[in-house]
Scaffold this motif. Structure first.
Motif, PDB file in Angstrom:
ATOM      1  N   LEU A  17       0.707  -1.097  -0.082  1.00 43.09           N
ATOM      2  CA  LEU A  17       0.028  -0.013  -0.111  1.00 43.09           C
ATOM      3  C   LEU A  17       0.831   1.342   0.032  1.00 43.09           C
ATOM      4  O   LEU A  17       0.410   2.385  -0.553  1.00 43.09           O
ATOM      5  CB  LEU A  17      -1.062  -0.027   1.280  1.00 43.09           C
ATOM      6  CG  LEU A  17      -2.235  -0.943   1.058  1.00 43.09           C
ATOM      7  CD1 LEU A  17      -3.142  -0.904   2.087  1.00 43.09           C
ATOM      8  CD2 LEU A  17      -2.985  -0.712  -0.194  1.00 43.09           C
ATOM      9  N   LEU A  18       2.009   1.475   0.727  1.00 43.72           N
ATOM     10  CA  LEU A  18       2.905   2.631   0.806  1.00 43.72           C
ATOM     11  C   LEU A  18       4.125   2.347  -0.031  1.00 43.72           C
ATOM     12  O   LEU A  18       4.998   2.921   0.454  1.00 43.72           O
ATOM     13  CB  LEU A  18       2.957   2.837   2.286  1.00 43.72           C
ATOM     14  CG  LEU A  18       1.736   3.011   3.145  1.00 43.72           C
ATOM     15  CD1 LEU A  18       1.936   3.311   4.667  1.00 43.72           C
ATOM     16  CD2 LEU A  18       0.906   4.286   2.189  1.00 43.72           C
ATOM     17  N   GLU A  19       4.270   1.363  -1.025  1.00 39.54           N
ATOM     18  CA  GLU A  19       5.592   1.070  -1.798  1.00 39.54           C
ATOM     19  C   GLU A  19       5.977   2.705  -2.385  1.00 39.54           C
ATOM     20  O   GLU A  19       5.362   3.198  -2.827  1.00 39.54           O
ATOM     21  CB  GLU A  19       5.363  -0.062  -2.498  1.00 39.54           C
ATOM     22  CG  GLU A  19       6.729  -0.254  -3.187  1.00 39.54           C
ATOM     23  CD  GLU A  19       6.440  -1.525  -4.364  1.00 39.54           C
ATOM     24  OE1 GLU A  19       7.143  -1.632  -5.297  1.00 39.54           O
ATOM     25  OE2 GLU A  19       5.442  -2.452  -3.842  1.00 39.54           O
ATOM     26  N   GLY A  20       7.175   2.881  -1.989  1.00 39.44           N
ATOM     27  CA  GLY A  20       7.940   4.000  -2.707  1.00 39.44           C
ATOM     28  C   GLY A  20       7.522   5.497  -1.880  1.00 39.44           C
ATOM     29  O   GLY A  20       7.847   6.516  -2.476  1.00 39.44           O
ATOM     30  N   LYS A  21       6.746   5.263  -0.686  1.00 38.03           N
ATOM     31  CA  LYS A  21       6.289   6.396   0.106  1.00 38.03           C
ATOM     32  C   LYS A  21       7.469   6.706   1.086  1.00 38.03           C
ATOM     33  O   LYS A  21       8.052   5.925   1.515  1.00 38.03           O
ATOM     34  CB  LYS A  21       4.956   6.240   0.724  1.00 38.03           C
ATOM     35  CG  LYS A  21       3.862   5.864  -0.200  1.00 38.03           C
ATOM     36  CD  LYS A  21       3.483   7.223  -0.998  1.00 38.03           C
ATOM     37  CE  LYS A  21       2.045   6.819  -1.731  1.00 38.03           C
ATOM     38  NZ  LYS A  21       1.653   7.606  -2.256  1.00 38.03           N
TER      39      LYS A  21
END
Length: 279
Positions: free
Chosen positions: A18-22
């Protein structure tokens, strides 16, 4: 193994977190709430920057995250210090190119602030949580927004307990400070939503897993002349499901609200009180 089973395995492996790369900054990350949410963000692929005033507590959370395969960095930052917050964000931006989520989970000790009738509460003790919470959340939100607005995206997040909305005795200025946070949440959204920056708050019951609730409930129990267990049971009984919010529940919703799946949610409070407060 059938082709369909192989396909299912591949789909699960390729499912994007869900928060990949955040890139996420958590203030008060050494505490129970901040630490739990930081670990949840990291599990969903975020690169997490942990800040707080206790380097040992921050390092412990960072070690858990890294051991589990996540990415975490720590820095000692006081969230009420605008210069320190802004300076830390500059280093984060220099290293990552941007900040996607700012979650403020700071807390202050309830001793001398709760469990005291308002008529007996010193003015300074009444004002302390109001000024501390509003200043810290404004400082961190403002500092993050200055980087988020030019990029056209970002999420400001905060957490309040149920006295932010419910009328409860012996909470002192805490309830006023928490209510101000929720008002600030709406104001931030009203100004920054048009630029793609969302602001959301998560409201829970007191969470019995957290060390601070032992202190809070003890102060209230002493003031009422009952045991802490009796006060805890009475607080839990106010909820519809007869159990308090858990850290896992708070974390799961925080992850969702920080993700792009919640893009329509801004200027609102996610009610996780289990029916204690009915909106």
């Amino acid at each position: 193994m059938s082709r369909r089973t192989y396909a299912g395995l591949n789909n699960r492996k390729e499912k994007k977190m869900l928060l990949e790369g955040k890139n996420v900054v958590v203030y008060g990350a050494g505490g129970a709430v901040g630490g739990a949410v930081a670990r949840g963000f990291a599990r969903e692929g975020a690169r997490v920057f942990l800040t707080g005033r206790d380097s040992g507590a921050l390092d412990a959370v960072a070690k858990e995250i890294s051991t589990a395969g996540g990415a975490a960095e720590t820095a000692v930052v006081d969230a009420v210090d605008e210069r320190a917050v802004a300076g830390h964000l500059e280093t984060v931006i220099a290293a990552t190119g941007g900040i996607d989520v700012s979650f403020n989970a700071i807390g202050i000790s309830p001793r001398g602030l709760q469990g005291i009738p308002l008529a007996e509460l010193p003015v300074e003790n009444f004002l302390l949580p109001i000024t501390t919470y509003t200043r810290a959340h404004f400082v961190t939100a403002k500092s993050a927004a200055r980087h988020m607005i030019p990029r056209g995206s970002g999420v400001i997040m905060m957490h309040t307990p149920e006295p932010a909305r419910a009328s409860m005795p012996l909470v002192g200025g805490m309830s006023v400070g928490w209510a101000a946070m929720e008002a600030l949440n709406r104001a931030l959204s009203a100004e920054w939503g048009r630029y793609g920056v969302r602001s959301v708050c998560l409201r829970t019951t007191g969470m019995v897993e957290t060390p601070v609730i032992d202190v809070v409930y003890g102060l209230h129990a002493d003031a009422l002349g009952i045991t802490r267990d009796q006060f805890t049971a009475a607080a839990i009984d106010l909820t519809h499901r007869k159990r308090p919010t858990t850290l896992a529940e708070l974390t799961a919703v925080a992850v969702f609200l920080a993700s792009d799946h919640a893009s329509a949610m801004t200027g609102t409070v996610a009610n996780l009180t289990g029916g204690l407060i009915v909106d």
